[in-house]
Structures are given as structure tokens and as C-alpha cells.
Design a protein around this motif. Sequence first.
Motif, mmCIF file in Angstrom:
data_model
loop_
_atom_site.group_PDB
_atom_site.id
_atom_site.type_symbol
_atom_site.label_atom_id
_atom_site.label_comp_id
_atom_site.label_asym_id
_atom_site.label_seq_id
_atom_site.Cartn_x
_atom_site.Cartn_y
_atom_site.Cartn_z
ATOM 1 N N ILE A 1 -49.412 22.410 2.411
ATOM 2 C CA ILE A 1 -49.663 21.463 3.493
ATOM 3 C C ILE A 1 -48.512 20.466 3.529
ATOM 4 N N VAL A 2 -48.273 19.919 4.702
ATOM 5 C CA VAL A 2 -47.270 18.861 4.858
ATOM 6 C C VAL A 2 -47.978 17.523 4.719
ATOM 7 N N MET B 1 -39.951 22.597 15.686
ATOM 8 C CA MET B 1 -39.866 23.670 14.707
ATOM 9 C C MET B 1 -41.224 23.881 14.042
ATOM 10 N N LYS B 2 -41.691 25.107 14.015
ATOM 11 C CA LYS B 2 -42.964 25.431 13.384
ATOM 12 C C LYS B 2 -42.763 25.546 11.880
ATOM 13 N N ILE B 3 -43.613 24.874 11.129
ATOM 14 C CA ILE B 3 -43.528 24.896 9.674
ATOM 15 C C ILE B 3 -44.468 25.963 9.128
ATOM 16 N N GLN B 4 -43.926 26.868 8.337
ATOM 17 C CA GLN B 4 -44.741 27.931 7.770
ATOM 18 C C GLN B 4 -45.547 27.389 6.601
ATOM 19 N N THR B 5 -46.841 27.703 6.590
ATOM 20 C CA THR B 5 -47.717 27.192 5.536
ATOM 21 C C THR B 5 -48.323 28.290 4.674
ATOM 22 N N ASN B 6 -48.132 29.560 5.074
ATOM 23 C CA ASN B 6 -48.674 30.681 4.317
ATOM 24 C C ASN B 6 -47.575 31.695 4.044
ATOM 25 N N PHE B 7 -47.454 32.138 2.809
ATOM 26 C CA PHE B 7 -46.468 33.142 2.433
ATOM 27 C C PHE B 7 -47.148 34.197 1.565
ATOM 28 N N PRO C 1 -41.545 13.681 4.816
ATOM 29 C CA PRO C 1 -42.520 14.777 4.716
ATOM 30 C C PRO C 1 -42.279 15.581 3.445
ATOM 31 N N VAL C 2 -43.330 15.840 2.696
ATOM 32 C CA VAL C 2 -43.250 16.650 1.483
ATOM 33 C C VAL C 2 -44.310 17.744 1.565
ATOM 34 N N ARG D 1 -47.472 22.337 -7.166
ATOM 35 C CA ARG D 1 -46.264 21.527 -7.165
ATOM 36 C C ARG D 1 -46.141 20.749 -5.862
ATOM 37 N N LEU D 2 -45.347 19.693 -5.927
ATOM 38 C CA LEU D 2 -45.016 18.876 -4.762
ATOM 39 C C LEU D 2 -43.519 19.022 -4.541
ATOM 40 N N ARG D 3 -43.123 19.335 -3.299
ATOM 41 C CA ARG D 3 -41.722 19.657 -3.015
ATOM 42 C C ARG D 3 -41.182 18.806 -1.878
ATOM 43 N N SER D 4 -39.919 18.400 -2.038
ATOM 44 C CA SER D 4 -39.205 17.747 -0.942
ATOM 45 C C SER D 4 -37.815 18.358 -0.838
#
Length: 236
Positions: free
Chosen positions: A99-100, A1-7, A81-82, A69-72
Amino acid sequence: MKIQTNFNRYETKYLITAEQQKAILEAVKEHIKPDEFGKSTICNVYYDTPDYLLIRRSLESPMYKEKLRLRSYGVANKKTPVFLEIKKKYNSVVYKRRIVTTQSGAKCFINKTSAQNTQIANEIKYFIERYKNLQPAVFISYEREAFYDKSDDTFRITFDKNILWRDWDISLSNGIYGNPILGRNQALMEVKCAGAIPMWFTKILSENGIYKTSFSKYGRAYQSILRRNTGEKKYA
């Protein structure tokens, strides 16, 4: 699964009742489908300066504002992974870069010892360098149900319930508990899209008497902190 890093998108918020959420879901069921993660519990640690500079500026409703912020997704452990995220808003458009990493990796960024050298990592480093003495300020968690448009996956609808905050025991690993931000019968609906909200959804909002509102989870938590610490006037 590709993780989106830009919105890059517009985000509109609506404070609704449980009855309104039920009516919306019934009205939109032909248009939407559940997000890949469906229902999830989201945990966040917001960073700020000791005098809460970032959230104070944000609550002034400037044309430009930003936060870190840091998200999980769920309670994290050492290997989970956060996401370390910069979220900016300029002229009503939200820009998010992330970033992951791991919790220890995030601490390396805050302590200015990270060796990551990607474009987004360098943006985060610049942010941390610009705002001196960033520290964990508040933990916020909530239960999220997410959907997207069957014909346009850039149009998303999320419902957040059981929004909790605490400014003690701040960690993604220390469990889901804290003070509630919403009432028992309330939910926060967020509409996220690359352009205009579809007319079919605008009609549903109008038919159910639902109107956009200005709402910040961290902002509400900060205001609760101020009310609790009534003797601390210097941040007001």
C-alpha cells in the motif's frame, strides 16, 4: 501514473562482478530498455520480532516464508509517499502486496491504529497481529539500475550496488549510510519474470559463466549482526 500494488512472479538472483555486468548490458542492449525510474536509490526498513523470528525462519530456506518492510525511493520526509509491503515466497513464486502511505501512516499500522480497510491493508494488519511486537530491525539501502524487455514488460532485470545496512538510527529519513554488504567490484543482479526466463537471456548467462545464487540482503545483514554480537548465542 498507476502504482502497482500486487506482484506475482519468479525472482532469480546472481552475484556478479562489475565486468560481468558490463558484458551483460552490452549483450542485452537490443532486447531491453531502461525502466521508467531508470537509476534510483532504494531505502528499506525491515520489521522483525525482538528475537529476529522472521529472518531466522527465512534463512532456513522453507517452502514458505514472508517478511514486512517499508520502502522509499530516495531519503524520505514526512510527506514522501512510501510503500508498506508484505513479501511472501511459496514454492519459488514471489508474491508482493503493498500500500502507498507515509511514514506516520506506516506507524499506525505497526501500532494497530490504522483505519485503512482495503484488502491489502487488512492483509498487513493480519500479518502484524500474527507476529507480536514487530519493530524496525534493520535499514538497508542500495543503488538500483532497472531494465525491462522491450517485447515483454513482465521480464525485468535489475542491478543493485552499494548495498548498505545498519541496525541503529533506523529510519527512511536519516540518510544513506551504513555497513557494506558487497565487495567493491560486486553487484547483485535480479531477474524477475512471470514465467520462464527467455532463451536469449539464458544463453547470455551461460556464455558469461553466470549462475544463480541464494542471496538475501536482510539475511546478509542479520548474519553480520550475529558476527558482531558474538556473545549473543540465543539467536544463532
